[in-house]
Design an enzyme around this catalytic site. Structure first.
Site, PDB file in Angstrom:
ATOM      1  N   GLY A 470     -18.558 -11.527  33.485  1.00 29.11           N
ATOM      2  CA  GLY A 470     -19.266 -10.822  34.539  1.00 29.11           C
ATOM      3  C   GLY A 470     -20.721 -10.671  34.161  1.00 29.11           C
ATOM      4  O   GLY A 470     -21.194 -11.209  33.166  1.00 29.11           O
ATOM      5  N   LYS A 491     -22.276  -9.243  25.042  1.00 24.69           N
ATOM      6  CA  LYS A 491     -23.287  -8.951  26.054  1.00 24.69           C
ATOM      7  C   LYS A 491     -24.594  -9.625  25.636  1.00 24.69           C
ATOM      8  O   LYS A 491     -25.084  -9.417  24.531  1.00 24.69           O
ATOM      9  CB  LYS A 491     -23.492  -7.444  26.181  1.00 24.69           C
ATOM     10  N   ASP A 588     -25.319   7.420  32.287  1.00 27.29           N
ATOM     11  CA  ASP A 588     -25.003   6.337  33.227  1.00 27.29           C
ATOM     12  C   ASP A 588     -23.501   6.153  33.354  1.00 27.29           C
ATOM     13  O   ASP A 588     -22.989   5.030  33.331  1.00 27.29           O
ATOM     14  CB  ASP A 588     -25.662   5.032  32.782  1.00 27.29           C
TER      15      ASP A 588
END
Length: 792
Positions: A470, A491, A588
């Site tokens: 993703g 990531k 977040d």
């Protein structure tokens, strides 16, 4: 001669008893000298809360007992609070209980004395026996002097009520123990005992024979550190717990905070070794309620994980984790395989430091030493100066009793709320560097996590699209397989991302120092050839939003799974806010930042925007607001103020999304956005129809009160005033205890009500969002304006 006197005494007593009573049946309010009580009669307390009489637990008149039990309950296991003849049953058809003319209480079976108080009145004093509403049977004279009372002679009772002492009397060398029945039909002493150990550091333990099965831990002024639910139970059951230790006696006791007429409480040690606390609110439905029970889980079992290991209960199972600086003993046939030993032996002359372990039941104190009242720093110094000291703790707050431990540490368990802080001695090289140390220490810590770029390229097949999981604001995420076969998620910081090296360093710096089952595990990073990579443990089910907001996948989230996710996120946030080595505000929290492992256990991720707080800091502010619309607390979105309560707000939104299966951020028409979930759920809550907006599959799967409680908690978290929102410690307690009353929530803040022009309220028009509803705001001195809009 003795047999003759016994028969004569009984005959005289029965004769006089007949003369002083107008009836030989029914209930009595008191017994006076030369009176008796036989089977079928009871002595009742004034308020008719307790009664004294004969009972037969196995329905056999040949095996009967004289005892005290609750008037509203059948005399059986768990309801009888005192027994005179526990070790010797009587035939109730031939038994009588007598108060003699000289002030002695005697239990007869025909001509045999089975039990006696051995008391005696003096001079012209007469005696009177009465049963108090506390359950205490009291014998006093005409001067109101107590000659005897059952609370002083509990006879190893199985059931304790407020006012009874559990402990040891040094003057008489007698132990007051809570001892189980042999079986539900046999009240003779059983296998289990609840006792206070009269050691240098007193402890309350459960025994089976002489072996410990549960340990409550030291007294901290409110309860025992190993049983934190005690504190909550005091509020609910209207009792106050106390612990007394002096040269004459040592005991633990509960007392009612008011007269025992409205609320009743009892603790029971059952024949199977289970300890339970019950209470009855007589103004309620008249039913006894179970407050808490031991063992609640496997971690309540004494030393469940062995030495130098912490037991953590987690969703119907338990984990055993070695303390920092310890490693598991290999499974080589040793009986201690799986237990923990030091990775390196301590050297007293080296630079020893301490690792803090928060919210734990401190180790068994049987071999520990009490150092007296001192500060935390003084306790640390004492331990450093004693080469045999391997750990220390301060039990009674910031200025209380210092305890130090030698040798191995036994019976440690972790709590979400409660427990105590323990400081374990380690060699300096075992400790993570503190965030306030110099930059070179920070870099050295990061280097230990560095991955080789070529190894990551091989693991991800050179970042192939086939391995792409993703993409977020940070950049794409790839699945990889390391050379050792371990699956990872990588990531990769995109050059076009609004995030940069600062966010990456922030995430590495924070997550590398955090260890919690509800936080994503960072394995390392890579900073080569302008690549900026983060390497995590791979989680098979990706993120929560992939399930929650997909109509087909959402059906996999049954109620058990959703509640597990709600509770897991709360535990992870509590760790960040209060229990981790650092104090962290995530800033977040959202569904896409909740990752799910193969068992659908949640892991909080993405700490690029997290803020580190000092121990005494409670609030921060920023002119650079980065977050996701719909999850941001109003004080953060509009004024740049953030705190643990802004995280609580985001958590509340997430809870309501999990319950409804709908995104909070949405739009009405095309002109301006509105927080759909908080708005709609609040409106239905005030109208008493909250279940109408909940995912209807959930309503069919569980009791409505459980869902309504979660809605209630979610609405408490999204209240506009941050001071009214609960802490995550409160949230965890509310989720796990149905006896905690919830306050009434006030209305949440709706950003759509502030200014719908989209010009200076910090909310972008829907058409400007480039397909994303995530925002980065800039605060000027007087207002909020949009300075940059970027996907995350």
């Amino acid at each position: 001669m003795q047999l003759f006197l016994s028969r004569f005494l009984k005959a005289i007593t029965l004769t006089l008893s007949f003369l002083v009573r107008s009836s030989t049946s029914g209930d009595l309010n008191a017994m006076i000298q030369s009176s008796s009580l036989v089977n079928g009669q009871t002595l009742r307390s004034t308020g008719e809360l307790f009664q004294l009489g004969f009972f037969n637990p196995d329905n056999s008149s040949a095996k009967g007992y004289l005892g005290i039990w609750y008037c509203n309950l059948t005399p059986q296991e768990g309801t009888v609070v005192w027994i005179a003849n526990r070790n010797k049953s009587v035939n109730t058809s031939m038994a009588s209980f007598n108060l003699t003319s000289d002030g002695n209480l005697i239990l007869f079976e025909e001509d045999r004395i089975v039990w006696s108080t051995g008391t005696r009145s003096t001079g012209l004093n007469y005696t009177r026996l009465h049963l108090l509403d506390s359950g205490n049977l009291v014998l006093n004279d005409s001067n109101s002097i107590n000659l005897w009372q059952s609370f002083d002679h509990p006879g190893d009772s199985q059931t304790y009520v407020p006012g009874m002492k559990l402990g040891f009397n040094f003057r008489t060398n007698t132990s007051r123990r809570q001892v189980s029945w042999r079986s539900p039909k046999d009240p003779s002493p059983g296998d289990y005992a609840h006792v206070v150990l009269a050691l240098a550091i007193p402890d309350i333990v459960m025994l089976k024979g002489s072996a410990k099965t549960h340990r409550g831990g030291p007294w901290n002024g409110y309860g025992f550190v190993g049983d934190p639910m005690m504190v909550t139970s005091q509020v609910v059951s209207s009792v106050r717990l106390s612990f007394v230790s002096n040269k004459n006696e040592i005991y633990f006791m509960a007392n009612y905070t008011a007269t025992p007429t409205r609320v009743l409480s009892r603790s029971v040690l059952f024949a199977n070794g289970t300890f339970q606390l019950w209470f009855l609110d007589r103004g309620g439905n008249g039913e006894w309620q179970l407050l808490w029970s031991i063992p609640q889980d496997d971690c309540d079992i004494y030393n469940r994980c062995g030495r130098n290991s912490v037991c953590t209960w987690y969703y119907y199972t338990f984990n055993c984790d070695c303390l920092n600086g310890f490693v598991k003993i290999e499974k080589n046939g040793s009986s201690e395989a799986g237990w923990c030993e030091r990775e390196k032996p301590l050297n007293c002359s080296s630079n020893n430091q301490f690792s803090k372990v928060s919210n734990v039941k401190v180790p068994d104190t049987e071999n520990a030493t009490a150092r007296g009242n001192m500060s935390l720093d003084e306790c640390k110094t004492w331990c450093l100066n004693d080469c045999s000291c391997v750990a220390y703790a301060l039990i009674s707050g910031d200025d209380g009793s210092c305890i130090t431990w030698p040798g191995d540490l036994l019976d440690l368990r972790a709590f979400v709320v409660g427990g105590n802080d323990l400081y374990v001695r380690l060699a300096g090289e075992h400790l993570l560097d503190h965030p306030n140390h110099k930059d070179q220490h920070e870099i050295r810590g990061a280097e230990s996590l560095l991955f080789d770029l070529e190894a990551i390229r091989i693991a991800t097949d050179n970042f192939s699209d086939g391995n792409k999981l993703g993409e977020g604001g940070f950049g794409p995420v790839y699945k990889g397989t390391l050379a050792n076969g371990e699956h990872v998620a990588v990531k990769r910081l995109s050059r076009s991302s609004g995030q940069g090296l600062d966010e990456l360093k922030n995430e590495v710096f924070l997550v590398a120092k955090l260890r919690h089952r509800n936080l994503v595990k960072l394995l390392g990073c890579c900073l080569e050839s302008e690549e900026k990579l983060l390497v995590y443990s791979y989680l098979a089910n990706t993120s929560l939003d992939k399930f929650l907001f997909d109509n087909s996948k959402r059906k996999q989230l049954d109620w058990t799974t959703r509640f597990k996710i709600i509770e897991g996120i709360s535990r992870g946030l509590l760790y960040l806010h209060e229990d981790s080595p650092l104090k962290i505000i995530h800033r977040d929290l959202k569904a896409s930042n909740i990752l799910l492992d193969a068992n659908m256990d949640p892991k909080i991720s993405d700490f690029g925007l997290a803020k580190l707080f000092g121990a005494d800091e409670t609030q921060g502010n920023t002119q650079r607001i980065a977050g996701t619309f719909g999850y941001m607390a109003p004080e953060y979105a509009m004024h740049g103020l953030f705190s643990i309560k802004s995280d609580v707000y985001s958590y509340g939104v997430l809870v309501l999304e999990i319950l409804t299966g709908q995104k909070n951020s949405g739009h009405r028409g095309i002109e301006y956005p509105i927080e759909l979930v908080t708005h709609v759920v609040w409106r239905h809550w005030t109208q008493g129809s909250a279940l109408q907006v909940i995912d209807q599959d959930l309503v069919k799967q569980c009791d409505s009160p459980q869902i309504l409680r979660c809605i209630h908690i979610g609405l408490l978290c999204v209240q506009e005033d941050p001071t009214q929102r609960p802490t995550m410690a409160n949230v965890v307690l509310m989720l796990n205890s149905h006896f905690v009353n919830l306050p009434i929530p006030s209305a949440p803040s709706f950003l759509s009500n502030l200014n719908t022009t989209g010009e200076s309220n910090g909310i972008p028009r829907r058409g400007n969002s480039r397909g994303s509803n995530e925002i980065l705001l800039k605060i000027s001195e007087n207002d909020v304006s949009i300075s940059e809009l970027e996907p995350r």
